[in-house]
Scaffold this motif. Structure first.
Motif, PDB file in Angstrom:
ATOM      1  N   ILE A  52       0.932  -1.158   0.065  1.00 43.31           N
ATOM      2  CA  ILE A  52      -0.013   0.017  -0.069  1.00 43.31           C
ATOM      3  C   ILE A  52       1.120   1.184   0.013  1.00 43.31           C
ATOM      4  O   ILE A  52       1.948   1.165   0.725  1.00 43.31           O
ATOM      5  CB  ILE A  52      -0.893   0.128   1.256  1.00 43.31           C
ATOM      6  CG1 ILE A  52      -2.084   1.153   1.230  1.00 43.31           C
ATOM      7  CG2 ILE A  52      -0.260   0.003   2.512  1.00 43.31           C
ATOM      8  CD1 ILE A  52      -2.965   1.049   2.311  1.00 43.31           C
ATOM      9  N   THR A  53       0.312   2.446  -0.617  1.00 48.44           N
ATOM     10  CA  THR A  53       1.072   3.501  -0.478  1.00 48.44           C
ATOM     11  C   THR A  53       0.604   4.262   0.451  1.00 48.44           C
ATOM     12  O   THR A  53      -0.073   4.072   1.402  1.00 48.44           O
ATOM     13  CB  THR A  53       0.725   4.266  -1.789  1.00 48.44           C
ATOM     14  OG1 THR A  53      -0.783   4.852  -1.772  1.00 48.44           O
ATOM     15  CG2 THR A  53       0.993   3.653  -3.102  1.00 48.44           C
ATOM     16  N   SER A  54       1.632   5.221   0.961  1.00 50.45           N
ATOM     17  CA  SER A  54       1.432   6.184   2.159  1.00 50.45           C
ATOM     18  C   SER A  54       0.217   7.072   1.765  1.00 50.45           C
ATOM     19  O   SER A  54      -0.568   7.362   2.818  1.00 50.45           O
ATOM     20  CB  SER A  54       2.617   7.084   2.349  1.00 50.45           C
ATOM     21  OG  SER A  54       3.236   7.781   1.132  1.00 50.45           O
ATOM     22  N   SER A  55      -0.115   7.450   0.826  1.00 48.15           N
ATOM     23  CA  SER A  55      -1.060   8.237   0.486  1.00 48.15           C
ATOM     24  C   SER A  55      -2.520   7.636   0.654  1.00 48.15           C
ATOM     25  O   SER A  55      -3.515   8.126   0.948  1.00 48.15           O
ATOM     26  CB  SER A  55      -1.200   8.742  -0.996  1.00 48.15           C
ATOM     27  OG  SER A  55       0.056   9.475  -1.478  1.00 48.15           O
ATOM     28  N   ARG A  56      -2.584   6.274   0.405  1.00 47.07           N
ATOM     29  CA  ARG A  56      -3.657   5.427   0.448  1.00 47.07           C
ATOM     30  C   ARG A  56      -3.817   5.158   2.193  1.00 47.07           C
ATOM     31  O   ARG A  56      -4.919   5.195   2.627  1.00 47.07           O
ATOM     32  CB  ARG A  56      -3.638   4.100  -0.089  1.00 47.07           C
ATOM     33  CG  ARG A  56      -4.684   3.241  -0.077  1.00 47.07           C
ATOM     34  CD  ARG A  56      -5.740   3.402  -0.836  1.00 47.07           C
ATOM     35  NE  ARG A  56      -6.825   1.992  -0.805  1.00 47.07           N
ATOM     36  CZ  ARG A  56      -8.100   2.126  -0.598  1.00 47.07           C
ATOM     37  NH1 ARG A  56      -8.535   3.369  -0.660  1.00 47.07           N
ATOM     38  NH2 ARG A  56      -8.707   0.969  -0.443  1.00 47.07           N
ATOM     39  N   HIS A  64      -3.528  13.388   7.685  1.00 45.25           N
ATOM     40  CA  HIS A  64      -2.823  14.051   7.029  1.00 45.25           C
ATOM     41  C   HIS A  64      -1.715  13.055   6.554  1.00 45.25           C
ATOM     42  O   HIS A  64      -1.089  12.365   7.553  1.00 45.25           O
ATOM     43  CB  HIS A  64      -2.069  15.265   7.604  1.00 45.25           C
ATOM     44  CG  HIS A  64      -1.564  16.296   6.547  1.00 45.25           C
ATOM     45  ND1 HIS A  64      -0.173  16.112   6.302  1.00 45.25           N
ATOM     46  CD2 HIS A  64      -2.077  17.277   5.802  1.00 45.25           C
ATOM     47  CE1 HIS A  64       0.168  17.000   5.368  1.00 45.25           C
ATOM     48  NE2 HIS A  64      -1.089  17.861   5.006  1.00 45.25           N
ATOM     49  N   LYS A  65      -1.064  13.093   5.431  1.00 47.37           N
ATOM     50  CA  LYS A  65       0.207  12.417   5.012  1.00 47.37           C
ATOM     51  C   LYS A  65       1.461  12.677   5.910  1.00 47.37           C
ATOM     52  O   LYS A  65       2.110  11.697   6.260  1.00 47.37           O
ATOM     53  CB  LYS A  65       0.651  12.847   3.744  1.00 47.37           C
ATOM     54  CG  LYS A  65       1.399  11.700   2.966  1.00 47.37           C
ATOM     55  CD  LYS A  65       1.617  11.975   1.414  1.00 47.37           C
ATOM     56  CE  LYS A  65       2.331  10.822   0.838  1.00 47.37           C
ATOM     57  NZ  LYS A  65       2.627  10.859  -0.389  1.00 47.37           N
ATOM     58  N   SER A  66       1.649  13.720   6.540  1.00 52.42           N
ATOM     59  CA  SER A  66       2.487  13.884   7.551  1.00 52.42           C
ATOM     60  C   SER A  66       2.443  13.151   8.772  1.00 52.42           C
ATOM     61  O   SER A  66       3.368  12.358   9.295  1.00 52.42           O
ATOM     62  CB  SER A  66       2.652  15.391   8.042  1.00 52.42           C
ATOM     63  OG  SER A  66       1.629  15.849   8.746  1.00 52.42           O
ATOM     64  N   GLU A  93       7.332   5.919  -6.616  1.00 49.15           N
ATOM     65  CA  GLU A  93       6.366   5.607  -5.776  1.00 49.15           C
ATOM     66  C   GLU A  93       6.746   4.294  -4.905  1.00 49.15           C
ATOM     67  O   GLU A  93       6.848   3.229  -5.499  1.00 49.15           O
ATOM     68  CB  GLU A  93       4.911   5.246  -6.288  1.00 49.15           C
ATOM     69  CG  GLU A  93       3.820   5.012  -5.351  1.00 49.15           C
ATOM     70  CD  GLU A  93       2.932   6.140  -5.153  1.00 49.15           C
ATOM     71  OE1 GLU A  93       3.151   6.826  -3.863  1.00 49.15           O
ATOM     72  OE2 GLU A  93       1.885   6.374  -5.735  1.00 49.15           O
ATOM     73  N   LYS A  94       6.996   4.582  -3.549  1.00 49.43           N
ATOM     74  CA  LYS A  94       7.160   3.217  -2.670  1.00 49.43           C
ATOM     75  C   LYS A  94       6.022   2.773  -2.038  1.00 49.43           C
ATOM     76  O   LYS A  94       4.928   3.557  -1.872  1.00 49.43           O
ATOM     77  CB  LYS A  94       8.081   3.484  -1.758  1.00 49.43           C
ATOM     78  CG  LYS A  94       9.527   4.047  -2.158  1.00 49.43           C
ATOM     79  CD  LYS A  94      10.327   4.550  -0.947  1.00 49.43           C
ATOM     80  CE  LYS A  94      11.819   4.988  -1.555  1.00 49.43           C
ATOM     81  NZ  LYS A  94      12.502   5.469  -0.288  1.00 49.43           N
ATOM     82  N   LEU A  95       5.846   1.411  -2.020  1.00 45.72           N
ATOM     83  CA  LEU A  95       4.773   0.802  -1.541  1.00 45.72           C
ATOM     84  C   LEU A  95       5.400   0.166  -0.099  1.00 45.72           C
ATOM     85  O   LEU A  95       6.529  -0.160   0.023  1.00 45.72           O
ATOM     86  CB  LEU A  95       4.419  -0.345  -2.206  1.00 45.72           C
ATOM     87  CG  LEU A  95       3.778  -0.062  -3.220  1.00 45.72           C
ATOM     88  CD1 LEU A  95       3.281  -1.382  -4.243  1.00 45.72           C
ATOM     89  CD2 LEU A  95       2.381   0.696  -3.438  1.00 45.72           C
ATOM     90  N   VAL A  96       4.453   0.090   0.902  1.00 44.63           N
ATOM     91  CA  VAL A  96       4.699  -0.416   2.075  1.00 44.63           C
ATOM     92  C   VAL A  96       4.373  -1.937   2.393  1.00 44.63           C
ATOM     93  O   VAL A  96       3.081  -1.956   1.869  1.00 44.63           O
ATOM     94  CB  VAL A  96       4.116   0.521   3.431  1.00 44.63           C
ATOM     95  CG1 VAL A  96       4.239  -0.264   4.845  1.00 44.63           C
ATOM     96  CG2 VAL A  96       4.556   1.834   3.173  1.00 44.63           C
ATOM     97  N   GLU A  97       4.822  -2.718   2.785  1.00 46.45           N
ATOM     98  CA  GLU A  97       4.391  -4.075   3.199  1.00 46.45           C
ATOM     99  C   GLU A  97       5.028  -4.480   4.523  1.00 46.45           C
ATOM    100  O   GLU A  97       5.831  -3.931   4.959  1.00 46.45           O
ATOM    101  CB  GLU A  97       4.863  -5.199   2.019  1.00 46.45           C
ATOM    102  CG  GLU A  97       6.229  -5.547   2.182  1.00 46.45           C
ATOM    103  CD  GLU A  97       6.602  -6.534   1.134  1.00 46.45           C
ATOM    104  OE1 GLU A  97       5.807  -6.806   0.152  1.00 46.45           O
ATOM    105  OE2 GLU A  97       7.888  -7.081   1.146  1.00 46.45           O
TER     106      GLU A  97
END
Length: 150
Positions: A52-56, A64-66, A93-97
């Motif tokens: 998942i992206t940090s934006s999602r 907020h994204k911060s 774009e980096k994804l988190v897992e």
């Protein structure tokens, strides 16, 4: 407006707000001291989405994204998540897992929470009511997914 729907929404919000507070105060487990409820929620979201992206994450946690960046930094330090590159053209774009430790933390967290809720409900809710609850929440989940919210 159907006043029953308003009451249902009010009750749902009350259970979410005060129930979360009660659970957090009542569960005495080292894991719940190491991780904030928001961090546990983030791990659950990452687990459900796989990557998942940090934006999602910011959208799903309604912050907020911060705030997400701060949570990600702390979870990276605890070695429960990691970044992976996307396989699409936009390499920025980096994804988190989850890491293996992150998966273990979630299993432990789920067990602690499930045990607590089971003990709480056993005193006040019968099997038929639990089945009704499950039926309604499964239906709500299906409706929300069908409406494009996931």
């Amino acid at each position: 407006m159907d006043i029953r729907i308003k009451e249902a929404v009010d009750l749902f919000q009350e259970v979410m707000f005060y129930g979360t507070e009660r659970v957090i105060k009542s569960i005495d487990d080292p894991l719940w001291k190491e991780f904030s409820p928001e961090q546990i929620q983030m791990l659950k979201l990452v687990s459900r989405e796989k990557r998942i992206t940090s934006s999602r994450l910011a959208a799903l946690q309604a912050v907020h994204k911060s705030a997400i960046s701060s949570r990600i930094k702390k979870l990276l330090q605890k070695d429960v998540i990691r970044f992976v590159q996307t396989e699409q053209q936009d390499r920025r774009e980096k994804l988190v897992e989850l890491t293996d430790r992150g998966k273990e933390v979630l299993v432990q967290s789920d067990k602690v929470l499930t045990d607590y809720i089971e003990n709480l409900l056993a005193q006040h809710v019968n099997d038929e009511e639990i089945d009704q609850f499950l039926t309604i929440f499964r239906k709500l989940k299906d409706i929300i997914k069908a409406d494009g919210v996931s």
